[in-house]
Every structure is written in structure tokens, then in C-alpha cells.
Design an enzyme around this catalytic site. Sequence first.
Site, mmCIF file in Angstrom:
data_model
loop_
_atom_site.group_PDB
_atom_site.id
_atom_site.type_symbol
_atom_site.label_atom_id
_atom_site.label_comp_id
_atom_site.label_asym_id
_atom_site.label_seq_id
_atom_site.Cartn_x
_atom_site.Cartn_y
_atom_site.Cartn_z
ATOM 1 N N GLY A 238 0.813 -1.211 0.000
ATOM 2 C CA GLY A 238 0.000 0.000 0.000
ATOM 3 C C GLY A 238 0.841 1.251 0.000
ATOM 4 O O GLY A 238 2.075 1.203 -0.101
ATOM 5 N N HIS A 258 9.362 12.588 9.058
ATOM 6 C CA HIS A 258 10.443 13.574 8.893
ATOM 7 C C HIS A 258 10.893 13.713 7.435
ATOM 8 O O HIS A 258 11.620 14.639 7.102
ATOM 9 C CB HIS A 258 11.630 13.257 9.810
ATOM 10 C CG HIS A 258 12.387 12.015 9.467
ATOM 11 N ND1 HIS A 258 13.551 11.653 10.120
ATOM 12 C CD2 HIS A 258 12.159 11.024 8.556
ATOM 13 C CE1 HIS A 258 13.998 10.519 9.622
ATOM 14 N NE2 HIS A 258 13.178 10.123 8.675
#
Length: 355
Positions: A238, A258
Site C-alpha cells: 500500500g 520527517h
Amino acid sequence: MDTMTGVVGPAMTAALPPHVRLLLLTDGKRISRVLHVVAELGVADALADGPLTVAELAGRTDSHADALGRVLRVAAAFGVFVQRDDGRYALNDVAECLRSGVPGSQRDMVLYNGDEMLWRSYGQLLHTVRTGEPAFEAAYGHSFFEHLEQDPQAGALFDRAMTGMSRATARMLLDSHDFGQYGRIADIGGGRGLFLAEILARHTEVRGTLVDRPSVAAEAGKTFGEAGVTERAEVVPGDFFEELPRGADAYVLKAVLHDWDDDRAAAILGRVREALAGNPEGRLLICEFLVGPANEWDRGKLLDLDMLVRFGGRERSEDQWRALLARAGFALTGEPVPGRWAVLECRPVPMPDAS
């Protein structure tokens, strides 16, 4: 100089005259290249059985003795290796981390930190500061991840470095949070499944779901098999920008957010929030480096520049996390310790009024 390792650090540099301290800070590129060279040559591996002369090391590493000796002298001056009274070089605790194939090895990360794809992009840092655009794209003409796909050698190095980092941080994160309290954990963007496998191996009642791109997730089966957790782990190919599987008690995002600016990070968080709909007791667990206070050293401030230079992402402080989470319908629980890797436990809350 750190009394435990001999490495130059903030406490030692603060004692130097201001002009010397300033010039020392500009030497990072020199020191990084020195460490890259000794890592590439395998000097630490050559010293695994005991001290050697420079000539012996040069013979074992196929290098020029005089040049190697001068490079090693710099490394030893910064606490990496020790030159004995008889002139032979030996390992110390820092140099041990340069050995390959040993627990805690940082050799691949040193090779990555000194690689062209990092120092060349840092050469365009001024471009980033002026425009906000990733320096990597200015240096190479394409994105960081496109580069990894186009250059298999660079991609392999990056993968090894990140795998080593993941192993090193996994134990720290597992010790700092009770992952055993969740019946099913979904690791979103979990790569080859290293972290999820560690969780399942430590907590034998927990079941896990790994979600990542098909080309990456396909390798997770081997990871789960080696960890002996295959029967409790499933792999769901996915994309974390698309709909995520529901039904987990906790959703983990380890070193994912991040990579992205706040808008894209909020989009990922929104997908997790959707997956947790109707489950107010469910949790989001963000595993990232929490940037510390101003005027204090922590590695997160340098990692933040890496994110900025490579792809426009960022490391975040607690206040920045709280603002981003509120935007996506989450609230941070507890008081995480800044300046280190942390597990940010987040609970779903009512979404903010869009009006």
C-alpha cells in the site's frame, strides 16, 4: 574531549579560544572524509586481531603507507583509533563501531555520511536557504529517491545505512514504550519489517500488519521468517497517502514523517486518523528524533538539515509536533524527552473546525 571516547565534543570545544573554536567547526568536511576513507578501506576490520604498523595496514588495505599514516593520525587526533608508543595503531571503543558485521556497527552510516550524494548536495545548501528548495535537486537535477532508483550502488548504500540505523534505534524505542499493550499493531511505511519483527519477537501476544510499497513490502516475509514471527505478521502492499487498513489498535510511523513537509505529513496523518475512525482508544505511535531546546547540542538539529537538503522534510520539536498533530485530529499524550529518539503516543481527538 569526551573522557569516555576521546571524541571532540561541545564541552571540549567551549574551552578553546573563540577563533580556534570557529575554525575547528569548519573542519567537519575534512574529518568526515577521513572517516569515510578508513571505513572504505576496512582499516578497523584489519585491526580486529590486534595492533598493526602503518606499513602492515597499508599492505592489508592496498593503500599508500605514508598517505594512510597521515590520514590515521587525523583520525586518532579525533578519538578514532589509538596510536601506541611503538607507532602501531589499535582499535578503541569508537573505532570498534567501524568494524563490519558486528553488533552496533556504524560503518555503513559512516560510508553514507561521507558519500558524494550527501556532500555534493550540502554544497548547494545556500540554494536551499535562499529558495527553500531541496539542495539535492539543485545538485543532481532530480529528486533523492529518483537518484536511488537510477544509481543501484547509491540505493544499496542508503538501504544498508538505514537498516543499520533502524536496528540501533529499535531497541531504544522498544525499551522506552510498552508495545505489548496493543493486540494488533500496523507499521505504516515499515519497509522490510525490521521494527515490526522486533516488536512481535519481544511481545508474543501481539499481531502485526506491515504496510509499504509493493517492491519494499515483498521483502518483509523473509524478515518475519528469520525472526520467527511469520504466523503473527501480515503484509499489505500500500501507500501511506492512500487508504490504510483498519482494525489495528496502534498505528506506527517510524522515521516516516520527517521525510515530508507539514502539508504532506498532515496528509499521511489524516490517513491514519481515517483508519482509527470509531476507535477512540486506538493510538498513533510516532517514532522520530525529538529536537531539543535552542542553544543545546543534539543530533536532531543536524538530522533536520539532512531532511531539508535531501527532500524538504524536517525533524520537529515538541511544539511543532503538537501543532501538526492538532491539525490532523490527534493530541500528544505525556511529556516526551527532547534531544533523543522518542515514541510519541498520540490519541485521536475531534477534528478542528475547517471553518
